[in-house]
Design a protein around this motif. Structure first.
Motif, PDB file in Angstrom:
ATOM      1  N   UNK A  83       0.856  -1.180   0.000  1.00  0.00           N
ATOM      2  CA  UNK A  83       0.000   0.000   0.000  1.00  0.00           C
ATOM      3  C   UNK A  83       0.891   1.228   0.000  1.00  0.00           C
ATOM      4  N   UNK A  84       0.628   2.156  -0.928  1.00  0.00           N
ATOM      5  CA  UNK A  84       1.510   3.312  -1.084  1.00  0.00           C
ATOM      6  C   UNK A  84       0.680   4.513  -1.527  1.00  0.00           C
ATOM      7  N   UNK A  85       1.002   5.720  -1.044  1.00  0.00           N
ATOM      8  CA  UNK A  85       0.252   6.895  -1.480  1.00  0.00           C
ATOM      9  C   UNK A  85       0.560   7.255  -2.926  1.00  0.00           C
ATOM     10  N   UNK A  86      -0.247   8.142  -3.472  1.00  0.00           N
ATOM     11  CA  UNK A  86      -0.048   8.582  -4.847  1.00  0.00           C
ATOM     12  C   UNK A  86      -1.062   7.965  -5.782  1.00  0.00           C
ATOM     13  N   UNK A  87      -0.895   8.242  -7.063  1.00  0.00           N
ATOM     14  CA  UNK A  87      -1.748   7.660  -8.092  1.00  0.00           C
ATOM     15  C   UNK A  87      -1.186   6.291  -8.449  1.00  0.00           C
ATOM     16  N   UNK A  88      -1.969   5.264  -8.203  1.00  0.00           N
ATOM     17  CA  UNK A  88      -1.501   3.893  -8.389  1.00  0.00           C
ATOM     18  C   UNK A  88      -2.318   3.213  -9.480  1.00  0.00           C
ATOM     19  N   UNK A  89      -1.613   2.687 -10.474  1.00  0.00           N
ATOM     20  CA  UNK A  89      -2.237   1.816 -11.471  1.00  0.00           C
ATOM     21  C   UNK A  89      -2.054   0.399 -10.952  1.00  0.00           C
ATOM     22  N   UNK A  90      -3.104  -0.120 -10.289  1.00  0.00           N
ATOM     23  CA  UNK A  90      -2.985  -1.427  -9.647  1.00  0.00           C
ATOM     24  C   UNK A  90      -2.746  -2.533 -10.658  1.00  0.00           C
ATOM     25  N   UNK A  91      -3.313  -2.407 -11.856  1.00  0.00           N
ATOM     26  CA  UNK A  91      -3.158  -3.456 -12.859  1.00  0.00           C
ATOM     27  C   UNK A  91      -1.722  -3.541 -13.359  1.00  0.00           C
ATOM     28  N   UNK A  92      -1.081  -2.382 -13.515  1.00  0.00           N
ATOM     29  CA  UNK A  92       0.294  -2.354 -14.001  1.00  0.00           C
ATOM     30  C   UNK A  92       1.333  -2.313 -12.883  1.00  0.00           C
ATOM     31  N   UNK A  93       0.882  -2.037 -11.657  1.00  0.00           N
ATOM     32  CA  UNK A  93       1.822  -1.962 -10.543  1.00  0.00           C
ATOM     33  C   UNK A  93       2.711  -0.740 -10.583  1.00  0.00           C
ATOM     34  N   UNK A  94       2.164   0.364 -11.097  1.00  0.00           N
ATOM     35  CA  UNK A  94       2.935   1.589 -11.309  1.00  0.00           C
ATOM     36  C   UNK A  94       2.430   2.688 -10.375  1.00  0.00           C
ATOM     37  N   UNK A  95       3.347   3.494  -9.844  1.00  0.00           N
ATOM     38  CA  UNK A  95       3.022   4.582  -8.931  1.00  0.00           C
ATOM     39  C   UNK A  95       3.461   5.904  -9.538  1.00  0.00           C
ATOM     40  N   UNK A  96       2.587   6.922  -9.403  1.00  0.00           N
ATOM     41  CA  UNK A  96       2.922   8.275  -9.847  1.00  0.00           C
ATOM     42  C   UNK A  96       2.525   9.283  -8.761  1.00  0.00           C
ATOM     43  N   UNK A  97       3.244  10.369  -8.726  1.00  0.00           N
ATOM     44  CA  UNK A  97       2.888  11.530  -7.893  1.00  0.00           C
ATOM     45  C   UNK A  97       2.735  11.193  -6.411  1.00  0.00           C
ATOM     46  N   UNK A  98       3.623  10.364  -5.876  1.00  0.00           N
ATOM     47  CA  UNK A  98       3.677  10.160  -4.422  1.00  0.00           C
ATOM     48  C   UNK A  98       4.686  11.169  -3.876  1.00  0.00           C
ATOM     49  N   UNK A  99       4.228  12.422  -3.740  1.00  0.00           N
ATOM     50  CA  UNK A  99       5.128  13.542  -3.465  1.00  0.00           C
ATOM     51  C   UNK A  99       5.873  13.362  -2.147  1.00  0.00           C
ATOM     52  N   UNK A 100       5.179  12.884  -1.114  1.00  0.00           N
ATOM     53  CA  UNK A 100       5.815  12.744   0.195  1.00  0.00           C
ATOM     54  C   UNK A 100       6.900  11.679   0.229  1.00  0.00           C
ATOM     55  N   UNK A 101       6.944  10.853  -0.820  1.00  0.00           N
ATOM     56  CA  UNK A 101       7.979   9.828  -0.918  1.00  0.00           C
ATOM     57  C   UNK A 101       9.100  10.240  -1.871  1.00  0.00           C
ATOM     58  N   UNK A 102       9.001  11.433  -2.405  1.00  0.00           N
ATOM     59  CA  UNK A 102       9.994  11.882  -3.375  1.00  0.00           C
ATOM     60  C   UNK A 102       9.812  11.266  -4.746  1.00  0.00           C
ATOM     61  N   UNK A 103       8.597  10.769  -5.021  1.00  0.00           N
ATOM     62  CA  UNK A 103       8.306  10.175  -6.333  1.00  0.00           C
ATOM     63  C   UNK A 103       7.540  11.208  -7.154  1.00  0.00           C
ATOM     64  N   UNK A 104       8.275  12.167  -7.711  1.00  0.00           N
ATOM     65  CA  UNK A 104       7.640  13.286  -8.394  1.00  0.00           C
ATOM     66  C   UNK A 104       7.928  13.310  -9.885  1.00  0.00           C
TER      67      UNK A 104
END
Length: 304
Positions: A70-91
């Motif tokens: 489980x991770x914050x941000x925009x998550x494409x669960x089908x592809x397993x991809x995370x975007x825009x998890x700003x608090x994690x430095x994933x920008x």
């Protein structure tokens, strides 16, 4: 610890810490590990791998089992991809977290938005399959479970109740709209309305209100009315059996539930239709020690 029958691992990756659980086939937590989260793509992977390694050491098992994240941000669960998890430095670019972490651990990995993972954990803990998990943290968002299954929506935006505009004359929201619920009914909105020197503005506000401070009472009641509006929208949309209050502000416990219930009852006093729905009676706050996001992440790995 001797050998145990671990069937999955759940990771709740947050901006400050990563919590890992080893769970058996009944959903029982058999081991728990916390570590500070290193920021950035490499840091997130490194932290997750370190938590799993420590769980392996604690359980004495190789843990060649599915891992749910489980991770914050925009998550494409089908592809397993995370975007825009700003608090994690994933920008920057999308992070293929599922594939990278699976290669690192040598096990199958499933990735889900943290609010959705927490929703599954709340379903498991409460036994209610029709449930809304309302996360009141830096922002305001909900996870929706219908008959025990997540409802994400076509674009993964189901439950983004914080970005419903309610005041055309209100504050600008980070989403680009004006007067969204999140601007009045979130941890960040509460902190802005009641600034304090420490890191616990919600506790400070509710304590001051309980002591009779008129300004604190007004700020608390405005905040509670905003959250109540979110509860009302969600209940009138999906009509859940239970609304679980979660997120950082929910660390307040029952005083938060009481304040929101009071706002709902006030609204219902002028609307017999709302009164008949008993929205206040559907609210629940889980004990703070229940790690619903990590538990839900572990259950993801057990699902087909």
């Amino acid at each position: 610890m001797g050998p145990v029958s671990v069937t999955s691992v759940g990771l709740d990756i947050g901006g400050t810490k990563t919590l890992g659980l080893a769970v058996d086939g009944t959903g029982r937590i058999v081991a728990e590990v916390r570590r500070p989260t290193d920021a950035g793509p490499a840091g997130v992977i490194r932290t997750a791998a370190a938590v799993v390694a420590e769980l392996r050491a604690v359980t004495g098992e190789p843990l060649a089992v599915p891992v749910g994240v489980g991770i914050p941000g925009l998550v494409d669960a089908e592809q397993g991809v995370v975007r825009h998890a700003v608090n994690l430095g994933l920008t920057g670019d999308s992070l293929p977290l599922r594939d990278l972490l699976s290669a690192e651990l040598g096990t199958p990995v499933t990735v889900e938005n943290d609010a959705n993972a927490a929703t599954l954990g709340a379903v498991a803990h409460t036994g209610h399959g029709d449930l809304v998990y309302l996360s009141i943290g830096t922002g305001l968002a909900a996870g929706l479970a219908v008959e025990g299954r997540l409802h994400r929506g076509v674009h993964g935006a189901a439950g983004e109740v914080g970005h419903i505009p309610v005041d055309p004359q209100g504050l600008a929201c980070s989403c680009g709209q004006t007067g969204c619920l999140e601007t009045v009914a979130s941890g960040s909105a509460l902190a802005a309305a009641w600034p304090v020197a420490d890191d616990y503005p919600a506790q400070a506000l509710f304590a001051a209100a309980a002591a009779g401070d008129p300004k604190a009472i007004a700020v608390r009641d405005r905040f509670a009315a905003g959250v109540a509006a979110a509860v009302r929208v969600l209940c009138l949309t999906v009509d859940p059996d239970t609304v679980v209050l979660g997120g950082g502000v929910a660390q307040l416990g029952d005083p938060l539930r009481v304040a929101i219930a009071a706002a709902l009852l006030d609204q219902a006093s002028r609307a017999p239709f709302l009164a008949a729905l008993d929205l206040a009676g559907r609210l629940r706050v889980l004990p703070s020690e229940v790690p619903v996001a990590a538990l839900g992440a572990a259950l993801l790995g057990q699902r087909p």
